[in-house]
Write an enzyme that holds these catalytic residues in place. Structure first.
Site, PDB file in Angstrom:
ATOM      1  N   HIS A   1      37.283   3.497   9.933  1.00 41.03           N
ATOM      2  CA  HIS A   1      36.739   4.091   8.701  1.00 41.03           C
ATOM      3  C   HIS A   1      37.264   5.517   8.536  1.00 41.03           C
ATOM      4  O   HIS A   1      37.199   6.306   9.487  1.00 41.03           O
ATOM      5  CB  HIS A   1      35.211   4.078   8.740  1.00 41.03           C
ATOM      6  CG  HIS A   1      34.579   4.581   7.480  1.00 41.03           C
ATOM      7  ND1 HIS A   1      34.821   4.017   6.246  1.00 41.03           N
ATOM      8  CD2 HIS A   1      33.710   5.596   7.261  1.00 41.03           C
ATOM      9  CE1 HIS A   1      34.153   4.684   5.323  1.00 41.03           C
ATOM     10  NE2 HIS A   1      33.466   5.649   5.907  1.00 41.03           N
ATOM     11  N   ASP A   6      28.960   1.258   8.375  1.00 40.60           N
ATOM     12  CA  ASP A   6      29.596   2.461   8.934  1.00 40.60           C
ATOM     13  C   ASP A   6      28.666   3.309   9.787  1.00 40.60           C
ATOM     14  O   ASP A   6      28.971   4.485  10.043  1.00 40.60           O
ATOM     15  CB  ASP A   6      30.205   3.307   7.803  1.00 40.60           C
ATOM     16  CG  ASP A   6      31.274   2.546   7.059  1.00 40.60           C
ATOM     17  OD1 ASP A   6      31.425   2.764   5.844  1.00 40.60           O
ATOM     18  OD2 ASP A   6      31.943   1.694   7.665  1.00 40.60           O
TER      19      ASP A   6
HETATM   20  N1  LIG Z   1      27.760  -5.026   8.011  1.00 41.64           N
HETATM   21  C1  LIG Z   1      28.897  -4.311   7.982  1.00 41.64           C
HETATM   22  N2  LIG Z   1      29.957  -4.787   7.302  1.00 41.64           N
HETATM   23  C2  LIG Z   1      31.085  -4.047   7.253  1.00 41.64           C
HETATM   24  C3  LIG Z   1      31.147  -2.778   7.861  1.00 41.64           C
HETATM   25  C4  LIG Z   1      30.002  -2.307   8.582  1.00 41.64           C
HETATM   26  O1  LIG Z   1      30.027  -1.206   9.188  1.00 41.64           O
HETATM   27  N3  LIG Z   1      28.911  -3.101   8.608  1.00 41.64           N
HETATM   28  N4  LIG Z   1      32.273  -1.984   7.708  1.00 41.64           N
HETATM   29  C5  LIG Z   1      33.058  -2.353   6.536  1.00 41.64           C
HETATM   30  C6  LIG Z   1      34.293  -1.554   6.259  1.00 41.64           C
HETATM   31  N5  LIG Z   1      33.920  -0.582   5.227  1.00 41.64           N
HETATM   32  C7  LIG Z   1      34.000   0.729   5.573  1.00 41.64           C
HETATM   33  O2  LIG Z   1      34.419   1.108   6.680  1.00 41.64           O
HETATM   34  C8  LIG Z   1      33.452  -1.001   3.957  1.00 41.64           C
HETATM   35  C9  LIG Z   1      34.204  -1.911   3.217  1.00 41.64           C
HETATM   36  C10 LIG Z   1      33.741  -2.356   1.976  1.00 41.64           C
HETATM   37  C11 LIG Z   1      32.526  -1.901   1.478  1.00 41.64           C
HETATM   38  C12 LIG Z   1      32.018  -2.433   0.177  1.00 41.64           C
HETATM   39  O3  LIG Z   1      31.200  -1.812  -0.494  1.00 41.64           O
HETATM   40  N6  LIG Z   1      32.475  -3.635  -0.179  1.00 41.64           N
HETATM   41  C13 LIG Z   1      32.008  -4.320  -1.402  1.00 41.64           C
HETATM   42  C14 LIG Z   1      33.208  -4.843  -2.180  1.00 41.64           C
HETATM   43  C15 LIG Z   1      34.154  -3.699  -2.476  1.00 41.64           C
HETATM   44  C16 LIG Z   1      35.520  -4.223  -2.965  1.00 41.64           C
HETATM   45  O4  LIG Z   1      35.728  -5.452  -2.972  1.00 41.64           O
HETATM   46  O5  LIG Z   1      36.349  -3.351  -3.316  1.00 41.64           O
HETATM   47  C17 LIG Z   1      31.156  -5.518  -1.015  1.00 41.64           C
HETATM   48  O6  LIG Z   1      31.245  -5.977   0.169  1.00 41.64           O
HETATM   49  O7  LIG Z   1      30.457  -5.997  -1.909  1.00 41.64           O
HETATM   50  C18 LIG Z   1      31.780  -0.982   2.198  1.00 41.64           C
HETATM   51  C19 LIG Z   1      32.246  -0.526   3.448  1.00 41.64           C
HETATM   52  C20 LIG Z   1      33.398  -3.813   6.529  1.00 41.64           C
HETATM   53  N7  LIG Z   1      32.158  -4.552   6.593  1.00 41.64           N
HETATM   54  N1  LIG Z   2      35.571   1.483   4.411  1.00 44.19           N
HETATM   55  C1  LIG Z   2      36.710   0.856   4.985  1.00 44.19           C
HETATM   56  C2  LIG Z   2      37.971   1.570   4.603  1.00 44.19           C
HETATM   57  O1  LIG Z   2      37.979   2.370   3.686  1.00 44.19           O
HETATM   58  N2  LIG Z   2      39.031   1.259   5.321  1.00 44.19           N
HETATM   59  C3  LIG Z   2      40.306   1.866   5.039  1.00 44.19           C
HETATM   60  O2  LIG Z   2      41.157   0.958   4.374  1.00 44.19           O
HETATM   61  C4  LIG Z   2      42.504   1.378   4.634  1.00 44.19           C
HETATM   62  C5  LIG Z   2      43.295   0.161   5.021  1.00 44.19           C
HETATM   63  O3  LIG Z   2      44.670   0.506   5.058  1.00 44.19           O
HETATM   64  P1  LIG Z   2      45.731  -0.614   5.541  1.00 44.19           P
HETATM   65  O4  LIG Z   2      45.435  -1.864   4.740  1.00 44.19           O
HETATM   66  O5  LIG Z   2      47.070  -0.003   5.235  1.00 44.19           O
HETATM   67  O6  LIG Z   2      45.502  -0.821   7.008  1.00 44.19           O
HETATM   68  C6  LIG Z   2      42.448   2.403   5.774  1.00 44.19           C
HETATM   69  O7  LIG Z   2      42.579   3.710   5.254  1.00 44.19           O
HETATM   70  C7  LIG Z   2      41.050   2.211   6.302  1.00 44.19           C
HETATM   71  O8  LIG Z   2      40.493   3.378   6.882  1.00 44.19           O
END
Ligand SMILES: Nc1nc2c(c(=O)[nH]1)N[C@@H](CN(C=O)c1ccc(C(=O)N[C@@H](CCC(=O)O)C(=O)O)cc1)CN2
Ligand SMILES: NCC(=O)N[C@@H]1O[C@H](COP(=O)([O-])[O-])[C@@H](O)[C@H]1O
Length: 223
Positions: free
Chosen positions: A130, A170
């Site tokens: 993240h 996160d």
């Molecule tokens: N339960 C968990 N699931 C996920 C985590 C976590 O810590 N706990 N980390 C995420 C990764 N992430 C940030 O690091 C993150 C990715 C996506 C979203 C989000 O709001 N997604 C939406 C759709 C957004 C889109 O399609 O552009 C959704 O799921 O509805 C928040 C955080 C991965 N999963």
């Molecule tokens: N919340 C999750 C999030 O923002 N993740 C971010 O998506 C990108 C993926 O890049 P990549 O597809 O080039 O690896 C990275 O910057 C990662 O930190």
């Protein structure tokens, strides 16, 4: 004594540059591990091209395209129900591949307990990269939000982390954290590029650390 290899399954939604960093580190910075599969939830994820080039099996599995949720669904109860069903099927799919470690490398979908609980019960660790410091900018668009706050004089710097994944997005235990300064006059694109280069290092370092712990745990089990 045979060393048990750590079986890594990667999940991604986009470009896959962090997935590529992991691929490139296998056998050197990440020892005793192999990438068994890539799962993407977007059909246009460039990460799939990277898997093809590396000879890593991959598959596409999407909430809407695979029939769990109607396109454009707005009813929150139906959305919750469809996500729970998707999560449950995805968990069983992942478990069947018998990974030791799941790495979320730009996986842009929030897991519910229907995914997390079965995967946890199977003894599979999940880690996530993240682009923010613990407790800062949870969710999406973390870099641009930090950039805006720096421009507004609210922060002096940001950072990145790799953390264990729990239900609260996160907020899982950090594994590695790296602070990154913000620079006056730097554009958002320049900050993003600088952060991504740090991410490619941190994801490899974290994968190596956790893979080593997994290997040691597997060796103890075979003794
Ligand atoms: N339960 C968990 N699931 C996920 C985590 C976590 O810590 N706990 N980390 C995420 C990764 N992430 C940030 O690091 C993150 C990715 C996506 C979203 C989000 O709001 N997604 C939406 C759709 C957004 C889109 O399609 O552009 C959704 O799921 O509805 C928040 C955080 C991965 N999963
Ligand atoms: N919340 C999750 C999030 O923002 N993740 C971010 O998506 C990108 C993926 O890049 P990549 O597809 O080039 O690896 C990275 O910057 C990662 O930190």
């Amino acid at each position: 004594m045979s060393t048990e290899s750590c079986r890594i399954l990667v999940m991604a939604s986009g470009n896959g540059s962090n997935f590529q960093a992991i691929i490139d580190a296998i056998g050197n910075k990440i020892s005793g591990a192999n990438i068994i599969r890539l799962i993407v939830n977007r059909s246009n994820a460039y990460a799939t091209q990277r898997a093809e080039k590396a000879g890593i099996p991959w598959e596409y599995f999407n909430l809407v395209s695979h029939g769990f949720q109607a396109k454009g669904e707005k009813d929150s109860d139906k959305i919750r129900e469809s996500r729970d069903k998707y999560d449950a099927v995805l968990a069983q799919k992942v478990i069947e591949y018998k990974p030791d470690l799941i790495i979320l490398a730009g996986w842009m979908y929030v897991f519910g307990r229907q995914f997390l609980d079965p995967v946890d019960a199977a003894g599979i660790k999940i880690i996530n990269l993240h682009p923010a410091l613990p407790g800062q900018y949870d969710g999406t668009n973390a870099i641009s939000r930090a950039f805006d706050d720096f421009q507004a004089g609210k922060i002096k710097g940001t950072g990145i982390m790799v953390h264990y994944v729990i239900a609260q997005v996160d907020r899982g235990e950090p594994i590695l954290v790296r602070e990154i300064e913000c620079r006056e006059g730097e554009t958002l694109h320049e900050l993003e590029d600088r952060i991504h280069s740090h991410e490619h290092e941190l994801i490899v370092e974290a994968a190596a650390k956790v893979a080593k712990e997994v290997q040691e745990r597997k060796q103890i089990k075979t003794q």
